[in-house]
Design an enzyme around this catalytic site. Structure first.
Site: not given
Lengths: 305, 305
Positions: B66, B271
């Protein structure tokens, strides 16, 4: 049971805001086959509301980025979503080395097995076979080793003619499967009921051919003969035929010639170069030769028939 | 000259329709630094109208998908767009092997050089230095080797006080640079004009610290001391502190503690785990400790000051 095709992306090369690279979801006889997986395919799958968990087989035509760069992320997401089932990946030799290198370096641990089916033949071979579906490669001619894929439903069961069957109380539910399979039925008095009286013809099996990326290639015609739907790349219009040859692609006119020669029912074009604005120019060119030519619509689900 | 930060994606793990993985574009003193590059970053860059050709330096914090699965596609697009300039990539050891394996197998030929700066140190080091900007690593504590990055403008030139300067016709345009550099000016009659009379203080240099992914880590405090803006991950709220430790992440409360201890001017969180719907819970938790805490807005460009 019908077969459905969802085109997740049909653009070539550079992804942009409204143009996703190649990826398709084929649902055939309840199997979910993902065909190619350009960057961003997992988001397209979400937009299409496809369930990740139903994908057990992924077919990659060739290892150019716009057809495979979405694979590592999709597989990492499978893991995060708790997948345990094995995943089969069909694609050119090298796909295993690439993915396993990525997974090793990014420490993408998996709770499931990946079974690689690496391809390197230059002739059509059957690579998948179950009770209801089979899949064959369609060797293509691109700048890099590349296969299209032919997905075929197998011959289906005959339909029960219940109006007729109900006239014979002797025929019980447990006999139905034999009758669907085409068997005659013997009455207790010895009289034989012919199957064609008890059943009607089965739904004809559907076939779908995916052909991208490739130069104009007549050798695929016998392989894709009579398919219901052909997806064939047409990166350029025919005035750029030289460019198409040089870069390993097909023109809309040539894709139509292939569709006509193969007597397919329907042609869907795709993999358009970014240089074209209004894509209608592709169907305009192709329909002069093959009228049943269509443009894909992103995320639209098409019933194959 | 100001510095600008565009957050291209700030979600963790699984990309979804409205959640892009980590990527940021920092424009500092006309340099364009891309920080992390999750899948789909090239499309986010297009949405933000960032010019691909201006990116010469890419900083990757760590090799989880990611944060890096968008790199191969972005680099392939650079080539398709005709790039010739070298590209510098800073990231953990292994990034070169991964990318070069992908480029070899996918036959992604490049017309430009990639200069890899592979990192493996556990202390902060200067990894970039030019006349106006310098970049340092911020060693983090994640499940895999990981660095944050500290971007610092260098001390700037003093501003000319034109009202004062115009009183002395002896001072010519060619003298300006010396004066901006802090030098006094000697008149022909021997009188010395002190620099502080001819100039005003320079614009204070801006600094930006990017910290993702990491467990709560006090050793970063001296490195990021007094920065203008700190981006710090906060994957979880503090009630999931155990989960945060286990997975190598920070809670919103802890990120605020770091921001307070480091006396930063502004904290941006990011995040976030997919489990949270309304992200306001993160600022609610953090602001109790550090009021200047903000949520990122995708594709919004923030002026750093």
């Amino acid at each position: 049971m019908s077969s459905y095709l969802t085109i997740l992306g049909f653009n070539s090369a550079i992804p942009t805001v409204n143009a996703s690279p190649t990826a398709q979801m084929l649902e055939m006889e309840e199997r979910h086959f993902l065909i190619d997986c350009g960057e961003g395919t997992q988001v397209q799958l979400r937009k299409a509301k496809s369930k990740f968990s139903k994908i057990n087989h992924i077919f990659i035509s060739h290892l150019h980025g716009d057809h495979c760069f979405g694979l590592p992320g999709l597989i990492a997401s499978f893991r995060l979503l708790g997948r345990e089932k094995p995943l089969h990946i069909y694609g050119p030799e090298g796909i295993k080395e690439m993915l396993e290198t990525i997974f090793r370096i990014t420490e993408t641990y998996r709770g499931f097995e990946i079974i690689y089916h690496e391809l390197n033949k230059n002739y059509s071979e059957k690579i998948y076979d179950d009770s209801r579906v089979e899949v064959f490669t369609i060797p293509l001619n691109h700048r890099i080793y590349c296969n299209g894929y032919l997905f075929k439903e197998k011959e289906k069961e005959r339909h029960l003619n219940m109006e007729e069957i109900s006239k014979y109380p002797e025929i019980e539910t447990c006999d139905y499967q034999n009758i669907k399979n085409g068997k005659d039925f013997k009455l207790k008095d010895g009289f034989i009921l012919k199957n064609e009286k008890l059943t009607t013809d089965p739904t004809p099996p559907i076939s779908y051919a995916f052909c991208s990326d490739t130069r104009y290639l007549e050798t695929i015609v016998p392989i894709i003969k009579d398919v219901n739907v052909l997806y064939h790349e047409s990166t350029f219009l025919h005035d750029l035929k030289e460019m198409a040859d040089y870069t390993g692609h097909t023109t809309a006119l040539e894709a139509a010639q292939i569709a006509k020669a193969a007597n397919v029912k329907k042609l869907i074009l795709g993999h358009f170069s970014n240089r074209y604005g209004d894509l209608k120019v592709f169907t305009d060119e192709a329909r002069a030769i093959f009228p049943q030519t269509y443009l894909p619509k992103a995320l639209e689900t098409l019933t194959l028939e």
